[in-house]
Design an enzyme around this catalytic site. Structure first.
Site, PDB file in Angstrom:
ATOM      1  N   SER A  57      -0.563  -1.070  -6.086  1.00 30.41           N
ATOM      2  CA  SER A  57      -0.331  -2.178  -7.007  1.00 30.41           C
ATOM      3  C   SER A  57       0.396  -1.707  -8.255  1.00 30.41           C
ATOM      4  O   SER A  57       0.185  -0.579  -8.712  1.00 30.41           O
ATOM      5  CB  SER A  57      -1.658  -2.795  -7.452  1.00 30.41           C
ATOM      6  OG  SER A  57      -2.296  -3.403  -6.366  1.00 30.41           O
ATOM      7  N   HIS A 102       0.799  -1.225   0.000  1.00 32.24           N
ATOM      8  CA  HIS A 102       0.000   0.000   0.000  1.00 32.24           C
ATOM      9  C   HIS A 102       0.824   1.263   0.000  1.00 32.24           C
ATOM     10  O   HIS A 102       0.272   2.344  -0.126  1.00 32.24           O
ATOM     11  CB  HIS A 102      -0.991  -0.019   1.173  1.00 32.24           C
ATOM     12  CG  HIS A 102      -2.195  -0.850   0.861  1.00 32.24           C
ATOM     13  ND1 HIS A 102      -2.149  -2.225   0.809  1.00 32.24           N
ATOM     14  CD2 HIS A 102      -3.460  -0.509   0.535  1.00 32.24           C
ATOM     15  CE1 HIS A 102      -3.334  -2.689   0.487  1.00 32.24           C
ATOM     16  NE2 HIS A 102      -4.159  -1.681   0.302  1.00 32.24           N
ATOM     17  N   LYS A 153     -14.240  -7.956  -8.967  1.00 33.80           N
ATOM     18  CA  LYS A 153     -13.420  -8.766  -9.862  1.00 33.80           C
ATOM     19  C   LYS A 153     -12.789  -9.938  -9.090  1.00 33.80           C
ATOM     20  O   LYS A 153     -12.758 -11.074  -9.578  1.00 33.80           O
ATOM     21  CB  LYS A 153     -12.330  -7.907 -10.496  1.00 33.80           C
ATOM     22  CG  LYS A 153     -11.594  -8.615 -11.618  1.00 33.80           C
ATOM     23  CD  LYS A 153     -10.799  -7.626 -12.468  1.00 33.80           C
ATOM     24  CE  LYS A 153     -10.138  -8.357 -13.627  1.00 33.80           C
ATOM     25  NZ  LYS A 153      -9.658  -7.449 -14.662  1.00 33.80           N
ATOM     26  N   ASP A 154     -12.292  -9.652  -7.885  1.00 33.12           N
ATOM     27  CA  ASP A 154     -11.739 -10.728  -7.050  1.00 33.12           C
ATOM     28  C   ASP A 154     -12.829 -11.740  -6.699  1.00 33.12           C
ATOM     29  O   ASP A 154     -12.570 -12.946  -6.651  1.00 33.12           O
ATOM     30  CB  ASP A 154     -11.138 -10.158  -5.754  1.00 33.12           C
ATOM     31  CG  ASP A 154      -9.753  -9.576  -5.968  1.00 33.12           C
ATOM     32  OD1 ASP A 154      -9.185  -9.778  -7.057  1.00 33.12           O
ATOM     33  OD2 ASP A 154      -9.238  -8.909  -5.049  1.00 33.12           O
ATOM     34  N   GLU A 166       5.645 -33.933  -2.360  1.00 32.24           N
ATOM     35  CA  GLU A 166       4.441 -33.460  -3.023  1.00 32.24           C
ATOM     36  C   GLU A 166       4.823 -32.661  -4.274  1.00 32.24           C
ATOM     37  O   GLU A 166       5.933 -32.133  -4.367  1.00 32.24           O
ATOM     38  CB  GLU A 166       3.640 -32.577  -2.055  1.00 32.24           C
ATOM     39  CG  GLU A 166       3.023 -33.353  -0.916  1.00 32.24           C
ATOM     40  CD  GLU A 166       1.749 -34.086  -1.320  1.00 32.24           C
ATOM     41  OE1 GLU A 166       1.861 -35.172  -1.915  1.00 32.24           O
ATOM     42  OE2 GLU A 166       0.660 -33.589  -1.042  1.00 32.24           O
TER      43      GLU A 166
END
Lengths: 426, 182
Positions: A222, A218, A246-247, A290
């Site tokens: 972004s 922040h 959107k998320d 894994e």
């Protein structure tokens, strides 16, 4: 550009009363609410940060409930996992959600890192943000490894033995260190108990580092697909409702895929040997970690001959850890002033045709048995991996001629920007 | 202030306040160290784990050419009754051909009996080859199925990724037919 930190006025009197005394609502408003201006051109590649946060939350929730039914003793651990699967109400659901959740968490985080690598998200002024992300990945790996030991099946046991054996490769202190880590001479009760304790603790450490990661995010805000920083308010939209929506949409798509794994392919990513109780006297023929560790496991096994005075085993261990540690130096290895791969023709070629296939090949070899041709392919891919970061990237970033950048985010979205016209008039 | 007046007389050695600060921080550091010690040491093997650090093995039932696996400190140890041919082979090896040169004599008490750790020195798997019917590799000793290390009839690394020979644990013959490991 950071949020225009004007204190929002809340209509609800109760909210106002709380916020005047403890401004949590203001903090949320400016972090993920209308008070957080976000570049308006973010693509779906930018969905994966919030998905990763969600996966951590889900893992903590399912994990806490699983811990209520699990018994971390070498004699009972395997049985208690079967008890969860067969007897506990919805136990099968919780365990499959948690085990596949780990895989989904890694998928999401790897895509998040991939996006950062392509769009140059690690570049100034976001170096610390990027480095905190690497710390989170390391913590995730430790957590996932210890979690995989808990069911105390054959793969759990031998995975623990092989991985703690890596520390045994360190000169002088290696063996005492390995014994200290295990609390014994081989994985046993003491090891299982401490792994359980740390497996419970580390996700909360991850949560704390995520807070720092978002805090660091922040400060500059972004990045975006053009890599051009926000120049004016017209380049942004408020985080809420635009990116919450959107998320949210991305979340829906993601949950469908997660549910497909969980309900239809719950064991597809697991290893059948882990349904055999741990047996210290018999090694499974083919020990594999894994899938999310495969590329690193391939690098570990790529070193088969001594390297000057360094034994092969230690060399493999050093290389495996360096494969991630090199990311801490990435902001300085790639010093091109252009951030986004979209405007970097040469970088883009090495990214799509060099690094990406290299990591996929390493991943495939890490899951394959340690025999030819996989050993040699891993060696070639390992060499390329380090060449890419340590040699190719610095050279590319100094010789490359980047394509012209748009003046602003607005220009790249709309095709023109009034301010750009004015600026070019100067 | 009176203090500063006194302190100013000994400016080169610091004030009384500097001294108190130093003492306070040092005691805090010592205290933190004293707390860290039990926390760290508690993670070392506990007394009951250490109590299992020696194992008595009856070797009377092992035929020539066979080997058994016994548990010592939670890990396997191989006890092998070697044949004459195996002993000859182990003793006849050219030291230059070995990655981790050790003579066979230095690895046994009685040449008929070979006692080695059953943990591959590469990444800790258990090699196969105790039974003559199992894959013993090209050198007739043991073969590690994980990454293909091959050991000879003295437990020495001959081929594959393992860096060193299978270590010989501390052991002693307590009688003709039994040994004590550890």
């Amino acid at each position: 550009m950071s949020a225009s930190h004007e204190k929002p006025v809340f209509k609800n009197g109760m909210v106002r009363w709380v916020d005047d005394r403890l401004p949590v609502v203001t903090v949320m408003y400016n972090a993920i609410g209308p008070g957080h201006p976000t570049p308006k051109n973010l693509s779906y590649w930018w969905n994966f940060g919030s998905l990763a946060g969600l996966m951590l939350g889900l893992q903590i929730i399912t994990g806490i409930v699983l811990a209520m039914h699990y018994n971390p003793s070498a004699a009972e651990a395997f049985n208690s996992v079967e008890h969860i699967m067969r007897d506990v109400n919805f136990g099968w659901f919780l365990r499959y959600a948690h085990a596949n959740g780990a895989s989904m968490f890694f998928i999401v985080v790897y895509i998040h890192i991939f996006r950062g690598l392509y769009y140059g998200s690690y570049k100034s002024p976001r170096e610390l943000l990027w480095m905190l992300g690497v710390v989170i990945l390391l913590c995730m790996m430790a957590t996932a490894f210890m979690g995989y030991v808990l069911p105390w099946g054959q793969m759990s046991f031998w995975g623990a033995k092989v991985i703690t054996g890596l520390f045994g490769a360190i000169p002088l202190v290696g063996e005492p260190l390995q014994i200290w880590l295990l609390g014994g001479f081989a994985p046993d009760n003491a090891s299982l108990n401490r792994f359980f304790s740390l497996h419970f603790l580390l996700p909360f450490v991850i949560a704390a580092v995520i807070i720092l990661h978002i805090w660091a995010l922040h400060i500059p805000g972004s990045s975006n697909p053009t890599g051009v920083e926000v120049k004016s308010e017209s380049d942004t939209v408020p985080f809420h409702p635009y990116y919450t929506a959107k998320d949210g949409f991305g979340l829906g798509v993601f949950l469908i895929l997660y549910c497909l794994m969980l309900f239809f392919l719950p064991n597809a990513l697991g290893h059948p040997d882990n349904y055999i109780p741990a047996n210290p006297m018999s090694t499974p023929a083919h020990i594999v970690p894994e899938w999310y560790f495969w590329p690193f496991y391939a690098i570990l096994r790529a070193f088969t001959a001594d390297f000057f005075f360094i034994p092969a085993k230690l060399m493999g261990v050093l290389a495996m850890f360096s494969a991630i540690l090199v990311w801490f130096f990435l902001p300085w290895l790639d010093n091109s002033p252009v951030r986004s791969g979209n405007y970097r023709p040469l970088f883009r070629k090495f990214f799509w045709f060099g690094l990406l296939p290299c990591v996929l090949v390493l991943g495939y070899c890490g899951g394959a048995p340690a025999e030819e041709p996989f050993v040699m392919i891993s060696q070639i891919a390992t060499a390329y991996y380090f060449l890419h970061f340590l040699v190719i990237l610095p050279i590319v970033s100094s010789v490359e001629k980047p394509e012209p950048l748009p003046y602003s985010i607005t220009e790249s979205v709309l095709g023109s920007d009034d301010k750009a016209t004015l600026a070019s008039g100067n | 202030m009176a203090d500063s007046a006194i302190g100013s007389g000994h400016a080169d050695i610091g004030t009384r306040r500097d001294f108190l600060e130093l003492v306070a921080w040092s005691s805090a550091a010592v205290g933190a160290g004293c707390l860290a010690l039990p926390l760290i040491d508690s993670m070392n093997p506990s007394a009951d784990v250490l109590a299992l650090s020696s194992t008595e093995v009856d070797i009377s039932g092992i035929d020539e050419g066979m080997a058994i696996t016994v548990t010592w400190r939670g890990s396997p140890v191989f006890v092998r009754h070697r044949t004459g041919a195996e002993i000859e082979e182990a003793e006849g090896v050219d030291m230059g051909a070995l990655r981790d040169p050790q003579t066979d004599e230095s690895r046994v008490i009685d040449p008929k009996w070979l006692v080695v750790s059953g943990v591959c020195t590469h990444l800790g798997c258990v090699p196969v080859g105790n039974k003559p019917s199992e894959n013993r590799g090209e050198f007739g000793g043991w073969f590690c199925p994980c990454h293909g290390s091959q050991f000879d009839t003295s437990g020495r690394i001959r081929k594959g990724p393992a860096p060193t020979n299978l270590p010989v644990p501390e052991y002693a013959f307590t009688s003709e037919t039994s040994i004590k490991i550890g």
